[in-house]
Design a protein around this motif. Structure first.
Motif, PDB file in Angstrom:
ATOM      1  N   LEU A  82     -14.652 -42.891  31.417  1.00  0.00           N
ATOM      2  CA  LEU A  82     -14.656 -42.875  32.138  1.00  0.00           C
ATOM      3  C   LEU A  82     -13.855 -41.407  32.245  1.00  0.00           C
ATOM      4  O   LEU A  82     -12.235 -41.720  32.329  1.00  0.00           O
ATOM      5  N   PRO A  83     -13.806 -39.957  32.531  1.00  0.00           N
ATOM      6  CA  PRO A  83     -12.975 -39.194  32.680  1.00  0.00           C
ATOM      7  C   PRO A  83     -12.285 -40.143  33.974  1.00  0.00           C
ATOM      8  O   PRO A  83     -12.742 -40.148  35.080  1.00  0.00           O
ATOM      9  N   HIS A  84     -10.593 -38.691  33.668  1.00  0.00           N
ATOM     10  CA  HIS A  84      -9.948 -39.508  35.337  1.00  0.00           C
ATOM     11  C   HIS A  84      -9.065 -38.216  35.565  1.00  0.00           C
ATOM     12  O   HIS A  84      -9.316 -37.581  36.853  1.00  0.00           O
ATOM     13  N   VAL A  85      -9.651 -37.377  34.702  1.00  0.00           N
ATOM     14  CA  VAL A  85      -8.996 -36.205  35.149  1.00  0.00           C
ATOM     15  C   VAL A  85      -9.339 -34.170  34.534  1.00  0.00           C
ATOM     16  O   VAL A  85     -10.206 -34.484  33.439  1.00  0.00           O
ATOM     17  N   THR A  86     -10.638 -33.606  35.217  1.00  0.00           N
ATOM     18  CA  THR A  86     -11.425 -32.677  34.718  1.00  0.00           C
ATOM     19  C   THR A  86     -11.308 -31.414  35.496  1.00  0.00           C
ATOM     20  O   THR A  86     -11.972 -30.471  35.143  1.00  0.00           O
ATOM     21  N   THR A  87      -9.695 -31.146  35.226  1.00  0.00           N
ATOM     22  CA  THR A  87      -9.328 -30.027  35.406  1.00  0.00           C
ATOM     23  C   THR A  87      -9.100 -28.629  33.958  1.00  0.00           C
ATOM     24  O   THR A  87      -9.057 -29.435  33.072  1.00  0.00           O
ATOM     25  N   ASP A  88      -9.729 -27.835  33.745  1.00  0.00           N
ATOM     26  CA  ASP A  88     -10.213 -26.904  33.133  1.00  0.00           C
ATOM     27  C   ASP A  88      -9.032 -26.926  31.885  1.00  0.00           C
ATOM     28  O   ASP A  88      -9.536 -26.647  30.689  1.00  0.00           O
TER      29      ASP A  88
END
Length: 225
Positions: A82-88
């Motif tokens: 489960l990703p929770h932060v997907t900023t570049d």
């Protein structure tokens, strides 16, 4: 300030009347239902949230692999990556894809790739039995729903939050800086797995008052303004 360890540090230098000490407002966040993939049906799920901040070397990477292997071999749980932060600049999804690639033929491992807001992520976590998390707000989403959680901590705030909830952060937080052998993370999970019911009961007892305190922060801030 959201937890006692940081409060104790800051209050040495800032007058206490200038500090609002309150649980993170995210504890009071409401979840928002989303349609889940059929994979979730009739499964007991552990959510696994790791990030580029917690996997920086071969030992840390192997520790996560060993943990996944143990869960698959010794429990009946399935694992949601489960990703929770997907900023570049710091994207959890990158590492999750690498992990899924290692287990591409394993049906008990599922990778969440859709884009969710914080309320929707909290709903997904609510469908899990346990959480292993690097991100602070992922752990808060679980704690606030009385879900037993092991935090792979990279800052003092993870320790402080656990200490405020349980009286200690020992065993509840595995500092990533201390991961010097692959066995450490596995041992931490084994303790969580053994104590799952006790931890859930403890969170269920303390959480209503803790969430109420989190909601009060807005009122205190409004008074100051």
């Amino acid at each position: 300030i959201r937890e006692s360890l940081s409060y104790d540090a800051v209050s040495k230098y800032v007058p206490k009347e200038k500090i609002i000490f309150s649980p993170d407002p995210a504890f009071s966040l409401e979840k928002e239902e989303v349609k889940l993939d059929e994979w979730y049906h009739n499964r007991k799920v552990i959510a696994l949230n790791v990030s580029p901040l917690t996997i920086k070397n071969e030992v840390q990477s192997q520790a996560v692999t060993d943990l996944i292997d143990y869960i698959l071999k010794n429990t009946k749980y399935s694992i949601c990556l489960l990703p929770h932060v997907t900023t570049d600049d710091c994207n959890d999804l990158t590492i999750k894809k690498e992990i899924k690639e290692q287990y591409q033929n394993e049906d008990r491992i599922y990778l969440e790739t859709d884009s969710y807001n914080c309320k929707e992520l909290k709903y997904i976590i609510s469908k899990c039995e346990m959480l292993i998390a690097a991100r602070t707000h992922a752990s808060i989403a679980a704690y606030s729903q009385s879900i037993p959680t092991l935090v792979i901590g990279y800052s003092v705030k993870a320790k402080g939050i656990a200490k405020d909830l349980f009286g200690t952060y020992e065993r509840y937080v595995e500092p990533v800086q201390n991961l010097e052998t692959e066995e450490q993370l596995l041992a931490a999970f084994q303790w969580l797995y053994k104590e799952e019911k006790n931890i859930k009961n403890q969170l269920t007892e303390v959480m209503p008052a803790y969430i109420a305190k989190a909601r009060e922060a807005g009122d205190k801030l409004q008074e100051l303004i």
